[in-house]
Enzyme design. Structure first.
Site, PDB file in Angstrom:
ATOM      1  N   HIS A   1     -94.324 118.725-145.260  1.00 34.74           N
ATOM      2  CA  HIS A   1     -94.546 118.668-143.821  1.00 34.74           C
ATOM      3  C   HIS A   1     -93.253 118.780-143.017  1.00 34.74           C
ATOM      4  O   HIS A   1     -93.195 118.395-141.851  1.00 34.74           O
ATOM      5  CB  HIS A   1     -95.317 117.398-143.439  1.00 34.74           C
ATOM      6  CG  HIS A   1     -96.776 117.551-143.710  1.00 34.74           C
ATOM      7  ND1 HIS A   1     -97.311 117.322-144.947  1.00 34.74           N
ATOM      8  CD2 HIS A   1     -97.796 117.956-142.928  1.00 34.74           C
ATOM      9  CE1 HIS A   1     -98.611 117.568-144.907  1.00 34.74           C
ATOM     10  NE2 HIS A   1     -98.934 117.949-143.688  1.00 34.74           N
TER      11      HIS A   1
ATOM     12  N   ASP B   1     -96.354 108.136-137.609  1.00 37.61           N
ATOM     13  CA  ASP B   1     -97.651 108.283-136.928  1.00 37.61           C
ATOM     14  C   ASP B   1     -98.702 108.895-137.846  1.00 37.61           C
ATOM     15  O   ASP B   1     -99.894 108.669-137.680  1.00 37.61           O
ATOM     16  CB  ASP B   1     -97.509 109.209-135.710  1.00 37.61           C
ATOM     17  CG  ASP B   1     -96.696 108.565-134.615  1.00 37.61           C
ATOM     18  OD1 ASP B   1     -96.427 107.362-134.696  1.00 37.61           O
ATOM     19  OD2 ASP B   1     -96.329 109.287-133.667  1.00 37.61           O
TER      20      ASP B   1
ATOM     21  N   GLU C   1     -95.434 102.871-128.193  1.00 33.98           N
ATOM     22  CA  GLU C   1     -95.083 104.293-128.081  1.00 33.98           C
ATOM     23  C   GLU C   1     -95.364 104.736-126.650  1.00 33.98           C
ATOM     24  O   GLU C   1     -95.581 103.899-125.775  1.00 33.98           O
ATOM     25  CB  GLU C   1     -95.859 105.153-129.100  1.00 33.98           C
ATOM     26  CG  GLU C   1     -95.345 105.019-130.523  1.00 33.98           C
ATOM     27  CD  GLU C   1     -95.684 106.203-131.419  1.00 33.98           C
ATOM     28  OE1 GLU C   1     -96.162 107.238-130.922  1.00 33.98           O
ATOM     29  OE2 GLU C   1     -95.465 106.083-132.648  1.00 33.98           O
TER      30      GLU C   1
HETATM   31  C1  LIG Z   1     -98.310 115.687-138.219  1.00 32.07           C
HETATM   32  C2  LIG Z   1     -96.949 115.099-138.514  1.00 32.07           C
HETATM   33  C3  LIG Z   1     -96.599 113.894-137.939  1.00 32.07           C
HETATM   34  C4  LIG Z   1     -95.360 113.333-138.212  1.00 32.07           C
HETATM   35  N1  LIG Z   1     -95.064 112.144-137.653  1.00 32.07           N
HETATM   36  C5  LIG Z   1     -93.884 111.569-137.925  1.00 32.07           C
HETATM   37  C6  LIG Z   1     -93.568 110.301-137.369  1.00 32.07           C
HETATM   38  O1  LIG Z   1     -94.353 109.704-136.659  1.00 32.07           O
HETATM   39  N2  LIG Z   1     -92.369 109.769-137.680  1.00 32.07           N
HETATM   40  C7  LIG Z   1     -91.483 110.398-138.513  1.00 32.07           C
HETATM   41  O2  LIG Z   1     -90.429 109.847-138.788  1.00 32.07           O
HETATM   42  N3  LIG Z   1     -91.757 111.604-139.022  1.00 32.07           N
HETATM   43  C8  LIG Z   1     -92.927 112.203-138.735  1.00 32.07           C
HETATM   44  N4  LIG Z   1     -93.195 113.422-139.265  1.00 32.07           N
HETATM   45  C9  LIG Z   1     -92.151 114.118-140.014  1.00 32.07           C
HETATM   46  C10 LIG Z   1     -92.142 113.714-141.477  1.00 32.07           C
HETATM   47  O3  LIG Z   1     -91.832 112.359-141.656  1.00 32.07           O
HETATM   48  C11 LIG Z   1     -91.097 114.475-142.262  1.00 32.07           C
HETATM   49  O4  LIG Z   1     -91.260 115.820-142.053  1.00 32.07           O
HETATM   50  C12 LIG Z   1     -91.188 114.150-143.740  1.00 32.07           C
HETATM   51  O5  LIG Z   1     -90.135 114.701-144.413  1.00 32.07           O
HETATM   52  C13 LIG Z   1     -92.425 114.707-144.293  1.00 32.07           C
HETATM   53  O6  LIG Z   1     -92.634 114.208-145.586  1.00 32.07           O
HETATM   54  P1  LIG Z   1     -93.052 115.231-146.698  1.00 32.07           P
HETATM   55  O7  LIG Z   1     -93.537 114.449-147.853  1.00 32.07           O
HETATM   56  O8  LIG Z   1     -93.954 116.247-146.151  1.00 32.07           O
HETATM   57  O9  LIG Z   1     -91.607 115.828-147.011  1.00 32.07           O
HETATM   58  P2  LIG Z   1     -91.172 117.317-147.399  1.00 32.07           P
HETATM   59  O10 LIG Z   1     -91.336 118.191-146.202  1.00 32.07           O
HETATM   60  O11 LIG Z   1     -91.856 117.736-148.624  1.00 32.07           O
HETATM   61  O12 LIG Z   1     -89.637 117.064-147.674  1.00 32.07           O
HETATM   62  C14 LIG Z   1     -88.789 116.619-146.649  1.00 32.07           C
HETATM   63  C15 LIG Z   1     -87.356 116.471-147.135  1.00 32.07           C
HETATM   64  O13 LIG Z   1     -87.315 115.426-148.103  1.00 32.07           O
HETATM   65  C16 LIG Z   1     -86.871 115.923-149.366  1.00 32.07           C
HETATM   66  N5  LIG Z   1     -87.694 115.244-150.363  1.00 32.07           N
HETATM   67  C17 LIG Z   1     -89.040 115.291-150.509  1.00 32.07           C
HETATM   68  N6  LIG Z   1     -89.414 114.470-151.508  1.00 32.07           N
HETATM   69  C18 LIG Z   1     -88.289 113.912-151.990  1.00 32.07           C
HETATM   70  C19 LIG Z   1     -88.013 112.982-153.026  1.00 32.07           C
HETATM   71  N7  LIG Z   1     -88.980 112.455-153.762  1.00 32.07           N
HETATM   72  N8  LIG Z   1     -86.731 112.636-153.254  1.00 32.07           N
HETATM   73  C20 LIG Z   1     -85.726 113.148-152.517  1.00 32.07           C
HETATM   74  N9  LIG Z   1     -85.920 114.030-151.521  1.00 32.07           N
HETATM   75  C21 LIG Z   1     -87.187 114.405-151.261  1.00 32.07           C
HETATM   76  C22 LIG Z   1     -87.090 117.414-149.312  1.00 32.07           C
HETATM   77  O14 LIG Z   1     -86.235 118.102-150.172  1.00 32.07           O
HETATM   78  C23 LIG Z   1     -86.817 117.693-147.851  1.00 32.07           C
HETATM   79  O15 LIG Z   1     -85.436 117.724-147.599  1.00 32.07           O
HETATM   80  C24 LIG Z   1     -94.432 114.016-139.039  1.00 32.07           C
HETATM   81  C25 LIG Z   1     -94.779 115.241-139.599  1.00 32.07           C
HETATM   82  C26 LIG Z   1     -96.028 115.772-139.352  1.00 32.07           C
HETATM   83  C27 LIG Z   1     -96.378 117.082-139.966  1.00 32.07           C
END
Ligand SMILES: Cc1cc2nc3c(=O)[nH]c(=O)nc-3n(C[C@H](O)[C@H](O)[C@H](O)COP(=O)(O)OP(=O)(O)OC[C@H]3O[C@@H](n4cnc5c(N)ncnc54)[C@H](O)[C@@H]3O)c2cc1C
Length: 426
Positions: free
Chosen positions: A92, A157, A269
Site C-alpha cells: 500500500h 486509519d 482527527e
Molecule cells: C487506504 C490507506 C490508508 C492509510 N492510512 C494510513 C494512516 O492512517 N496512517 C499511516 O501512518 N499510514 C497510512 N497509510 C500508509 C501506510 O501505512 C504505508 O503505506 C505502509 O507502508 C503500508 O504498509 P504495507 O504493508 O502496505 O507496506 P508496503 O507498501 O508493502 O511497504 C512499505 C515499505 O515498508 C517496507 N517493508 C514492508 N514490509 C517490511 C518488513 N517486513 N520489514 C522491513 N521493511 C518492510 C517496504 O520495503 C517499503 O519500503 C495508509 C495507506 C493506505 C493505502
C-alpha cells in the site's frame, strides 16, 4: 479521478530505489541454490499509488525467516551484492517503496502468519503484548487480540496494512497524540539484516538496529516478527463530529483536546469539507443521519463555495474498569469547545467497527471501480506556526483544480510523542 490526500500525519520520505544492474541478473532459478525464486508477477511491480511500476527480476515468497536470511547472505557474499532487494507487505505504498527494479521482491505475506498473545498475567514485566509475524495484517492482529479483550494502542486509519510495512514507516492516526506512532509501541523486533543475520533487537539489545529498522523504510533489515504492546480493549466508542467555518477555532479546539483533555479523549482527527459531495463521502462509515447538518452547511439553492472543517474525536468506553457515562463526558468536553451546538453529532459504535471504518469506504470505492486508481497522496508534518499559511496554500492549489476529489485530513500530533520510546520499567 484525482484522489489526493494532504494531511499532517506522517512524513513518508520518498524512497528512490537504488538501481542495481540494468540487465537481468538471474540466469536460472538454480543461481540461488535451495531457494525457490519465482518469476515476477504484476503484484510485485505494482503498489496502491499506481504511480510507479518497476518490475523485479524475481520474487521470493519465503516460508520462514531462514529463507530470507539465506537469500540475503547469498547475495551479500556474492557478486550480486548490489542487487536491490525490497520487502513487500500489503503493497500500500504510494511511490514504489516496496518495488525493486531488476532486483528481488520478498513478499512477506507468504510467511506463515503467527500471532501469540501474552496477557499481563503471563507476559514479561506484567505487560500484555503480542508477538506477530511481519507479513500479518493489522486487522488480523486486532481480531486475534480482541478474543483476549486486548488491543494494540496505536493505529493507522486503515487496517489492511502489514505489521512490517507500517513499522517501516511510522504508523500515525488519531491515537498518536496519546500513545505516539505505532513505532513507539513496539518493544522487540526479529530482523534479518542485509548480511542475512537473524537478530532479535530491542531498546536495550542491539538498539542501533532496533531504532534504525523502525521507520527505516526497509533499508536496515527485514522485520520478520514484532512484539507489540497491548492494553485492555474498550467495549464501544463514542464517536463525535463537530463542524466549524472558522479555521482558527477548529485548530484551537483540536489543540485543546490533545493538550488539556488528553486523559478524557482517546482519538482526535479532522478533515476539510470542501463541498456537499465531500460531506457525504466522508460520512459513509459514520452511522448518523446528515439531515440536520447538511442543510445548515450547504443550504439548498445557495451558490456559495464555502468550505468547513470537521473535528472528529472519540471516547473509548472502558466500563469494565470504571463506570463512565459517555454522554456526560462528551457534554463536559463540548462545553469547552467553540463549535455551534447545532453543528455536532455523535454515534456509539463497536470498537472494531470504529477502527475498521476506512474499510467501509474501501468497499464503496471498489464497487465504483475507484479503489485501484492512481493515488498521488502526500503526507506531511507542518509545525503549528505554519499551519494557517499551509491551509491557505493548500486551498488555493485545490480550488485551481476543478477535478479535485478526495479526503484532506488535518490533525494535531504532539512532538514529544514522536520522540518517545517505550521504556520498560524494570
Ligand atoms: C487506504 C490507506 C490508508 C492509510 N492510512 C494510513 C494512516 O492512517 N496512517 C499511516 O501512518 N499510514 C497510512 N497509510 C500508509 C501506510 O501505512 C504505508 O503505506 C505502509 O507502508 C503500508 O504498509 P504495507 O504493508 O502496505 O507496506 P508496503 O507498501 O508493502 O511497504 C512499505 C515499505 O515498508 C517496507 N517493508 C514492508 N514490509 C517490511 C518488513 N517486513 N520489514 C522491513 N521493511 C518492510 C517496504 O520495503 C517499503 O519500503 C495508509 C495507506 C493506505 C493505502
Amino acid at each position: 479521478m484525482e484522489f489526493a490526500l494532504f494531511c499532517t500525519r506522517v512524513n513518508f520520505l520518498v524512497f528512490l530505489l537504488a538501481l542495481s544492474s540494468p540487465c537481468k541478473f538471474i540466469q536460472s532459478p538454480m543461481d540461488f541454490g535451495p531457494l525457490k525464486l519465482l518469476q515476477a508477477t504484476n503484484s510485485a511491480s505494482l503498489d496502491f499509488g499506481r504511480l510507479y511500476s518497476n518490475t523485479p527480476s524475481a520474487v521470493l515468497r519465503p516460508q520462514s525467516p531462514e529463507e530470507i536470511s539465506l537469500l540475503l547472505s547469498l547475495l551479500s557474499a556474492s557478486s550480486f551484492s548490489k542487487v536491490t532487494v525490497a520487502a513487500k507487505g500489503a503493497g500500500h505504498s504510494i511511490n514504489g517503496q516496496a518495488q525493486a527494479l531488476n532486483g528481488i521482491v520478498i513478499e512477506m505475506d507468504s510467511l506463515p502468519s503467527s500471532i501469540k498473545i501474552h496477557t499481563s498475567v503471563d507476559g514479561e514485566f506484567g505487560l500484555s503484548f503480542a508477538d506477530v509475524s511481519g507479513g500479518t495484517l493489522w486487522v488480523e492482529l486486532l481480531t486475534e487480540t480482541l478474543k483476549f479483550g486486548l488491543t494494540p494502542r496505536s493505529w493507522t486509519d486503515y487496517l489492511y496494512l502489514s505489521i512490517g510495512g507500517t513499522l517501516s514507516n511510522g504508523g500515525i492516526s488519531g491515537q498518536t497524540f496519546k500513545y505516539g506512532p505505532q513505532i513507539s509501541n513496539v518493544i522487540q523486533l526479529d530482523v534479518v539484516t542485509g548480511s542475512g543475520e537473524l537478530v532479535t533487537c530491542s531498546p536495550s539489545k542491539s538498539s542501533d538496529l532496533f531504532f534504525a529498522v523502525l521507520g527505516g523504510l526497509g533499508q536496515f533489515g527485514i522485520i520478520t516478527s514484532a512484539r507489540i504492546l497491548l492494553q485492555e480493549a474498550p467495549h464501544k466508542v463514542k464517536w463525535v463530529r463537530a463542524f466549524y467555518d472558522d479555521f482558527e477555532d477548529f485548530i484551537k479546539d483540536q489543540e485543546l483536546l490533545v493538550v488539556s483533555m488528553r486523559d478524557k479523549v482517546d482519538y482526535v482527527e479532522g478533515f476539510i469539507v470542501l463541498n456537499e459531495g465531500s460531506l457525504h463521502s466522508s460520512s459513509l462509515a459514520f452511522p448518523a443521519s446528515l439531515s440536520s447538518i447538511a442543510p445548515q452547511l450547504f443550504p439548498q439553492g445557495s451558490t456559495s463555495h464555502k468550505h468547513y472543517y470537521c473535528l472528529e474525536f472519540a471516547i473509548y468506553d472502558h466500563s469494565h474498569k470504571e463506570a463512565i457515562n459517555l454522554d456526560q463526558v462528551v457534554d463536559e468536553i463540548s462545553r469547552k469547545m467553540k463549535f455551534k451546538p447545532s453543528l455536532v453529532h455523535s454515534v456509539e459504535v463497536a470498537y472494531f467497527d470504529f477502527l475498521n471504518r476506512v474499510n467501509v469506504e474501501e468497499v464503496n470505492l471498489r464497487r465504483r471501480n475507484l479503489w485501484d486508481v492512481a493515488h498521488p497522496w502526500l503526507n506531511m508534518f507542518v509545525p503549528k506556526t505554519g499551519i494557517s499559511k499551509f491551509r491557505d496554500l493548500m486551498l488555493q492549489t485545490i480550488s485551481a483544480s476543478p477535478t479535485f476529489e478526495g479526503p484532506i485530513l488535518l490533525y494535531p500530533i504532539l512532538k514529544d510523542k514522536m520522540n518517545a520510546v517505550f521504556e520498560l520499567t524494570v
